[in-house]
Design a protein around this motif. Structure first.
Motif, PDB file in Angstrom:
ATOM      1  N   TYR A  42     -33.948-105.225 -43.858  1.00  0.00           N
ATOM      2  CA  TYR A  42     -33.515-106.330 -44.238  1.00  0.00           C
ATOM      3  C   TYR A  42     -33.227-106.408 -45.604  1.00  0.00           C
ATOM      4  O   TYR A  42     -32.158-106.824 -46.089  1.00  0.00           O
ATOM      5  CB  TYR A  42     -34.604-107.447 -43.840  1.00  0.00           C
ATOM      6  CG  TYR A  42     -34.352-108.666 -44.161  1.00  0.00           C
ATOM      7  CD1 TYR A  42     -33.399-109.575 -43.685  1.00  0.00           C
ATOM      8  CD2 TYR A  42     -35.248-109.251 -45.237  1.00  0.00           C
ATOM      9  CE1 TYR A  42     -33.229-110.764 -43.866  1.00  0.00           C
ATOM     10  CE2 TYR A  42     -34.863-110.777 -45.387  1.00  0.00           C
ATOM     11  CZ  TYR A  42     -34.016-111.333 -44.933  1.00  0.00           C
ATOM     12  OH  TYR A  42     -33.721-112.779 -45.343  1.00  0.00           O
ATOM     13  N   VAL A  78     -29.992-111.325 -41.066  1.00  0.00           N
ATOM     14  CA  VAL A  78     -31.186-111.621 -40.464  1.00  0.00           C
ATOM     15  C   VAL A  78     -32.204-110.019 -40.413  1.00  0.00           C
ATOM     16  O   VAL A  78     -31.482-109.132 -40.379  1.00  0.00           O
ATOM     17  CB  VAL A  78     -31.027-112.052 -38.774  1.00  0.00           C
ATOM     18  CG1 VAL A  78     -30.301-113.333 -38.798  1.00  0.00           C
ATOM     19  CG2 VAL A  78     -30.090-110.954 -38.033  1.00  0.00           C
ATOM     20  N   GLU A  79     -33.407-110.309 -39.995  1.00  0.00           N
ATOM     21  CA  GLU A  79     -34.109-109.374 -40.199  1.00  0.00           C
ATOM     22  C   GLU A  79     -34.368-108.830 -38.764  1.00  0.00           C
ATOM     23  O   GLU A  79     -34.514-109.871 -37.740  1.00  0.00           O
ATOM     24  CB  GLU A  79     -35.768-109.696 -40.619  1.00  0.00           C
ATOM     25  CG  GLU A  79     -36.460-108.461 -40.492  1.00  0.00           C
ATOM     26  CD  GLU A  79     -37.920-108.774 -41.077  1.00  0.00           C
ATOM     27  OE1 GLU A  79     -38.611-108.175 -41.778  1.00  0.00           O
ATOM     28  OE2 GLU A  79     -38.449-109.976 -41.061  1.00  0.00           O
ATOM     29  N   GLY A  80     -34.393-107.569 -38.364  1.00  0.00           N
ATOM     30  CA  GLY A  80     -34.357-107.060 -36.886  1.00  0.00           C
ATOM     31  C   GLY A  80     -35.760-107.458 -36.291  1.00  0.00           C
ATOM     32  O   GLY A  80     -36.817-108.003 -36.953  1.00  0.00           O
ATOM     33  N   TYR A  81     -36.025-107.380 -35.046  1.00  0.00           N
ATOM     34  CA  TYR A  81     -37.256-107.713 -34.112  1.00  0.00           C
ATOM     35  C   TYR A  81     -37.751-106.535 -33.705  1.00  0.00           C
ATOM     36  O   TYR A  81     -36.811-105.665 -32.842  1.00  0.00           O
ATOM     37  CB  TYR A  81     -36.773-108.709 -33.191  1.00  0.00           C
ATOM     38  CG  TYR A  81     -38.117-108.922 -32.257  1.00  0.00           C
ATOM     39  CD1 TYR A  81     -39.200-109.780 -32.793  1.00  0.00           C
ATOM     40  CD2 TYR A  81     -37.956-108.420 -30.846  1.00  0.00           C
ATOM     41  CE1 TYR A  81     -40.185-109.984 -31.987  1.00  0.00           C
ATOM     42  CE2 TYR A  81     -39.188-108.957 -30.197  1.00  0.00           C
ATOM     43  CZ  TYR A  81     -40.021-109.793 -30.477  1.00  0.00           C
ATOM     44  OH  TYR A  81     -41.099-109.795 -29.759  1.00  0.00           O
ATOM     45  N   ASP A  82     -39.081-106.036 -33.782  1.00  0.00           N
ATOM     46  CA  ASP A  82     -39.452-104.885 -33.292  1.00  0.00           C
ATOM     47  C   ASP A  82     -40.668-105.279 -32.335  1.00  0.00           C
ATOM     48  O   ASP A  82     -41.453-104.428 -32.136  1.00  0.00           O
ATOM     49  CB  ASP A  82     -39.847-103.933 -34.306  1.00  0.00           C
ATOM     50  CG  ASP A  82     -38.984-103.320 -35.446  1.00  0.00           C
ATOM     51  OD1 ASP A  82     -38.010-102.997 -34.710  1.00  0.00           O
ATOM     52  OD2 ASP A  82     -39.218-103.220 -36.581  1.00  0.00           O
ATOM     53  N   GLY A  83     -40.894-106.319 -31.896  1.00  0.00           N
ATOM     54  CA  GLY A  83     -41.955-106.852 -31.272  1.00  0.00           C
ATOM     55  C   GLY A  83     -41.669-106.818 -29.615  1.00  0.00           C
ATOM     56  O   GLY A  83     -40.862-105.790 -29.320  1.00  0.00           O
ATOM     57  N   SER A  92     -38.552-103.313 -40.364  1.00  0.00           N
ATOM     58  CA  SER A  92     -37.456-103.620 -39.412  1.00  0.00           C
ATOM     59  C   SER A  92     -36.113-103.538 -39.877  1.00  0.00           C
ATOM     60  O   SER A  92     -36.020-103.575 -41.401  1.00  0.00           O
ATOM     61  CB  SER A  92     -37.619-105.302 -39.167  1.00  0.00           C
ATOM     62  OG  SER A  92     -38.730-105.377 -38.324  1.00  0.00           O
ATOM     63  N   GLN A 135     -40.815-106.871 -25.776  1.00  0.00           N
ATOM     64  CA  GLN A 135     -39.604-107.026 -24.959  1.00  0.00           C
ATOM     65  C   GLN A 135     -40.087-107.430 -23.584  1.00  0.00           C
ATOM     66  O   GLN A 135     -40.989-107.277 -23.053  1.00  0.00           O
ATOM     67  CB  GLN A 135     -38.664-105.957 -25.055  1.00  0.00           C
ATOM     68  CG  GLN A 135     -38.015-105.185 -26.393  1.00  0.00           C
ATOM     69  CD  GLN A 135     -37.231-106.332 -26.908  1.00  0.00           C
ATOM     70  OE1 GLN A 135     -36.579-107.124 -26.307  1.00  0.00           O
ATOM     71  NE2 GLN A 135     -37.372-106.206 -28.334  1.00  0.00           N
ATOM     72  N   TYR A 154     -29.610-106.978 -40.679  1.00  0.00           N
ATOM     73  CA  TYR A 154     -28.265-107.157 -40.028  1.00  0.00           C
ATOM     74  C   TYR A 154     -27.486-108.360 -40.484  1.00  0.00           C
ATOM     75  O   TYR A 154     -28.003-109.273 -41.104  1.00  0.00           O
ATOM     76  CB  TYR A 154     -28.551-107.621 -38.244  1.00  0.00           C
ATOM     77  CG  TYR A 154     -29.129-106.361 -37.490  1.00  0.00           C
ATOM     78  CD1 TYR A 154     -28.463-105.535 -36.791  1.00  0.00           C
ATOM     79  CD2 TYR A 154     -30.430-106.788 -37.683  1.00  0.00           C
ATOM     80  CE1 TYR A 154     -28.904-104.479 -36.229  1.00  0.00           C
ATOM     81  CE2 TYR A 154     -31.162-105.398 -36.845  1.00  0.00           C
ATOM     82  CZ  TYR A 154     -30.548-104.609 -36.054  1.00  0.00           C
ATOM     83  OH  TYR A 154     -31.110-103.541 -35.419  1.00  0.00           O
ATOM     84  N   GLU A 185     -25.323-103.203 -39.091  1.00  0.00           N
ATOM     85  CA  GLU A 185     -26.876-103.021 -39.193  1.00  0.00           C
ATOM     86  C   GLU A 185     -27.183-102.136 -40.544  1.00  0.00           C
ATOM     87  O   GLU A 185     -26.103-101.301 -40.900  1.00  0.00           O
ATOM     88  CB  GLU A 185     -27.070-102.069 -38.027  1.00  0.00           C
ATOM     89  CG  GLU A 185     -28.458-101.445 -37.929  1.00  0.00           C
ATOM     90  CD  GLU A 185     -28.728-100.482 -36.760  1.00  0.00           C
ATOM     91  OE1 GLU A 185     -29.290-100.903 -35.964  1.00  0.00           O
ATOM     92  OE2 GLU A 185     -28.497 -99.336 -36.850  1.00  0.00           O
TER      93      GLU A 185
END
Length: 101
Positions: free
Chosen positions: A62, A92-97, A2, A99, A5, A58
């Protein structure tokens, strides 16, 4: 992996002195693969509190976002910013889950 940000909200009390921070942070951001997604554009604040300047940066990961914050180059830039602004920064860590569909 991920992305990472920085989400920052900043009030600048001395815009002229703040320019030195913008120059100083460029090297740390370059070294850590940073890319501005939001940089103080127009905004609405429909809920909660706000500050006058909003920034989203970005990073490739992370860990890169954390490493940039902790780097000597960024810490030197931060020492320039802090006397002329008040800020809130969240990393924060991005989200790849999944949608919504």
């Amino acid at each position: 992996m991920s992305k990472g940000y920085w989400i920052a909200r900043v009030d600048v009390s001395d815009p002229e002195a703040y320019k030195a921070y913008v120059v100083a942070n460029a090297e740390a951001f370059r070294q850590h693969g940073a890319r501005f997604l939001v940089r103080a554009g127009r905004f609405e604040n429909p809920e909660g509190t706000s500050r006058s300047r909003n920034v989203v940066i970005e990073f490739p990961s992370y860990q890169a976002a954390l490493d940039c914050w902790n780097s000597p180059a960024y810490q030197a830039a931060l020492r320039i910013r802090q006397p002329v602004s008040t800020g809130d920064v969240v990393i924060v860590e991005g989200y790849d889950g999944p949608q919504p569909v």
